[in-house]
Write an enzyme that holds these catalytic residues in place. Structure first.
Site, mmCIF file in Angstrom:
data_model
loop_
_atom_site.group_PDB
_atom_site.id
_atom_site.type_symbol
_atom_site.label_atom_id
_atom_site.label_comp_id
_atom_site.label_asym_id
_atom_site.label_seq_id
_atom_site.Cartn_x
_atom_site.Cartn_y
_atom_site.Cartn_z
ATOM 1 C CB CYS A 118 40.925 53.225 24.514
ATOM 2 S SG CYS A 118 41.645 51.934 25.537
ATOM 3 C CG HIS A 271 37.947 51.237 22.428
ATOM 4 N ND1 HIS A 271 39.070 50.560 22.026
ATOM 5 C CD2 HIS A 271 37.968 51.243 23.790
ATOM 6 C CE1 HIS A 271 39.745 50.187 23.092
ATOM 7 N NE2 HIS A 271 39.103 50.590 24.171
ATOM 8 C CG ASN A 301 40.889 47.525 25.354
ATOM 9 O OD1 ASN A 301 41.403 48.085 24.396
ATOM 10 N ND2 ASN A 301 40.401 48.187 26.393
HETATM 11 N N1 ACO Z 1 38.042 36.694 37.119
HETATM 12 C C1 ACO Z 1 37.216 36.419 38.137
HETATM 13 N N2 ACO Z 1 36.699 37.348 38.938
HETATM 14 C C2 ACO Z 1 37.049 38.627 38.697
HETATM 15 C C3 ACO Z 1 37.912 38.979 37.648
HETATM 16 C C4 ACO Z 1 38.433 37.951 36.832
HETATM 17 N N3 ACO Z 1 39.252 38.189 35.820
HETATM 18 N N4 ACO Z 1 38.076 40.318 37.645
HETATM 19 C C5 ACO Z 1 37.317 40.802 38.648
HETATM 20 N N5 ACO Z 1 36.703 39.777 39.296
HETATM 21 C C6 ACO Z 1 35.820 39.839 40.437
HETATM 22 C C7 ACO Z 1 35.979 41.097 41.233
HETATM 23 O O1 ACO Z 1 37.024 40.949 42.152
HETATM 24 C C8 ACO Z 1 34.627 41.209 41.896
HETATM 25 O O2 ACO Z 1 34.659 40.379 43.018
HETATM 26 P P1 ACO Z 1 33.986 40.843 44.406
HETATM 27 O O3 ACO Z 1 32.553 41.121 44.075
HETATM 28 O O4 ACO Z 1 34.202 39.663 45.293
HETATM 29 O O5 ACO Z 1 34.746 42.067 44.806
HETATM 30 C C9 ACO Z 1 33.665 40.566 40.901
HETATM 31 O O6 ACO Z 1 34.486 39.859 39.972
HETATM 32 C C10 ACO Z 1 32.756 41.523 40.168
HETATM 33 O O7 ACO Z 1 33.467 42.614 39.695
HETATM 34 P P2 ACO Z 1 32.695 43.773 38.920
HETATM 35 O O8 ACO Z 1 33.572 44.968 38.921
HETATM 36 O O9 ACO Z 1 31.317 43.909 39.427
HETATM 37 O O10 ACO Z 1 32.569 43.153 37.460
HETATM 38 P P3 ACO Z 1 31.925 43.850 36.227
HETATM 39 O O11 ACO Z 1 30.709 43.122 35.823
HETATM 40 O O12 ACO Z 1 31.824 45.346 36.387
HETATM 41 O O13 ACO Z 1 33.038 43.601 35.105
HETATM 42 C C11 ACO Z 1 34.857 44.686 33.982
HETATM 43 C C12 ACO Z 1 34.341 44.076 35.293
HETATM 44 C C13 ACO Z 1 34.895 43.586 32.951
HETATM 45 C C14 ACO Z 1 36.281 45.215 34.227
HETATM 46 C C15 ACO Z 1 33.933 45.819 33.522
HETATM 47 O O14 ACO Z 1 33.688 46.694 34.575
HETATM 48 C C16 ACO Z 1 34.500 46.593 32.353
HETATM 49 O O15 ACO Z 1 34.645 46.089 31.261
HETATM 50 N N6 ACO Z 1 34.778 47.906 32.544
HETATM 51 C C17 ACO Z 1 35.280 48.749 31.459
HETATM 52 C C18 ACO Z 1 36.731 48.490 31.232
HETATM 53 C C19 ACO Z 1 37.263 49.383 30.114
HETATM 54 O O16 ACO Z 1 36.584 49.701 29.185
HETATM 55 N N7 ACO Z 1 38.495 49.796 30.253
HETATM 56 C C20 ACO Z 1 39.081 50.638 29.242
HETATM 57 C C21 ACO Z 1 40.477 50.686 29.574
HETATM 58 S S1 ACO Z 1 41.381 51.006 28.180
HETATM 59 C C22 ACO Z 1 42.432 52.311 28.408
HETATM 60 O O17 ACO Z 1 42.069 53.438 28.197
HETATM 61 C C23 ACO Z 1 43.822 51.971 28.764
#
Ligand code: ACO
Length: 344
Positions: A118, A271, A301
């Site tokens: 990214c 980003h 993304n």
């Molecule tokens: N639908 C429903 N529930 C979900 C989903 C989904 N799609 N995905 C995860 N959950 C669940 C999890 O299993 C978890 O359940 P649990 O509590 O029973 O274990 C619950 O939702 C909460 O998960 P959290 O990790 O607390 O959710 P959070 O509020 O942190 O959001 C997210 C998750 C959206 C992934 C966030 O952490 C995020 O955006 N992180 C940054 C991601 C990013 O920027 N990535 C860059 C990658 S790009 C690259 O370089 C390739």
């Protein structure tokens, strides 16, 4: 020579995949995805990633070239460097940049890919700027794009809902006319004013990687295990916390390098990974959220495509005015993070 973006282009696949479409495939919901990420829909290449990145890159680059040509003072023969930032190339080699060069009938100039997920587009823009500033070339085509759908595990709701496919392109050119229009003149005093102006207009970059973040965000090379296709692995919370801490920090660094303040920035083009990250960065920088344009709700993304696609949308909507000072910031696998300040 002072580089400036003179044209932009972008390309998204036709197919729209909504959150409801995903909730029919996996255990998720529109409500969860929207409230946690801001994403409503994304564009996914046909056949889940088989539509080639080359196709999207050609469309994005052609759109940028057409915009530059419409100005009347540009021909593709002037392009002296071709860079493609991607982590999902169609082939291990030749580089996407070489294949793009051929598809666009560009001159036989340096063409290579950069891989920094990214943060890739920012790294490519930094490299192209350095080429132009050092006099290695006068004009560069810089493309950022990814077809992330080809490396997603569609059974993993933690990652599959976050990404979309797409590519963006910019043409970066040494623009003496831009500086001359702001100063101009031939005397020693005027020349010195020109030099100062050139320095003020010079884009500034800050790029870092902590290098130890592999466990938080990785995807093994596809050829490791043909029988069991590799897919992305992510510790979402770790990446979230890293982004919210490091993005404001690196923006502060690049603002200091540019000798400017957050108050002077017309728009922050970040980003597009999660709308909540954008909100948190705006809050930390104490700038209104209106200064942070976004398209994550429509695109998800798009990895290396995210910043150039957003730049192109803003440009075509007339939201970028000549002389505006923009701040770009990217972050991702590495863990890597960076920012740039540039004058439109
Ligand atoms: N639908 C429903 N529930 C979900 C989903 C989904 N799609 N995905 C995860 N959950 C669940 C999890 O299993 C978890 O359940 P649990 O509590 O029973 O274990 C619950 O939702 C909460 O998960 P959290 O990790 O607390 O959710 P959070 O509020 O942190 O959001 C997210 C998750 C959206 C992934 C966030 O952490 C995020 O955006 N992180 C940054 C991601 C990013 O920027 N990535 C860059 C990658 S790009 C690259 O370089 C390739």
């Amino acid at each position: 020579m002072t580089p400036r973006i003179i044209a932009t282009g972008s390309a998204l696949p036709e197919r729209i995949v909504t959150n409801d479409d995903l909730s029919r495939k996996m255990d998720t919901s529109d409500e969860w995805i929207r409230t946690r990420t801001g994403i409503r829909e994304r564009r996914i290449s046909e056949d889940d990633g088989k539509e080639k990145l080359l196709k999207l890159s050609v469309r994005a680059a052609e759109a940028a070239i057409a915009m530059a040509e419409a100005d009347g003072a540009f021909s593709r023969e002037e392009i002296g460097l071709v860079l493609v930032a991607t982590c999902t190339p169609d082939m291990a080699f030749p580089a996407m940049a070489c294949r793009l060069q051929d598809a666009l009938s560009l001159p036989q100039v340096a063409a290579f890919d950069l891989s920094l997920a990214c943060s890739g587009f920012l790294a490519a823009l930094d490299t192209a700027s350095a080429y132009i500033e050092s006099g290695r070339c006068r004009t560069a085509l810089v493309v950022g794009g990814d077809v992330m759908s080809r490396m997603l595990n569609w059974d993993d709701r933690n990652t599959a809902v976050l990404f979309g496919d797409g590519a963006g392109a910019v043409i970066l050119s040494a623009d003496e006319r831009f500086i001359a229009a702001c100063t101009g003149g031939n005397t020693a005093e005027e020349k010195s004013a020109d030099e100062k102006a050139a320095d003020a207009f010079r884009p500034r970059f800050a790029l870092h990687s902590d290098g130890g973040g592999e466990a938080a965000l990785y995807c093994k090379a596809m050829y490791f295990n043909e029988n069991e296709p590799e897919s992305e692995h992510m510790d979402g919370r770790k990446v979230f916390e890293f982004a919210v801490r490091k993005v404001p920090e690196v923006i502060g660094e690049v603002l200091r390098l540019a000798g400017t303040d957050a108050e002077d920035i017309s728009l922050f083009v970040l980003h597009q990974a999660n709308y909540r990250i954008i909100e948190a960065v705006a809050k930390r920088l104490k700038r209104p959220i209106e200064k942070f344009p976004h398209n994550i709700e429509r695109c998800g993304n798009t990895t290396a495509g995210s910043m150039p696609i957003l730049l192109d949308e803003l440009n075509r909507e007339g939201k970028l005015r000549r002389g505006d000072v923009l701040c770009l910031s990217g972050f991702g696998a590495g863990l890597s993070y960076g920012a740039a300040v540039l004058r439109w």
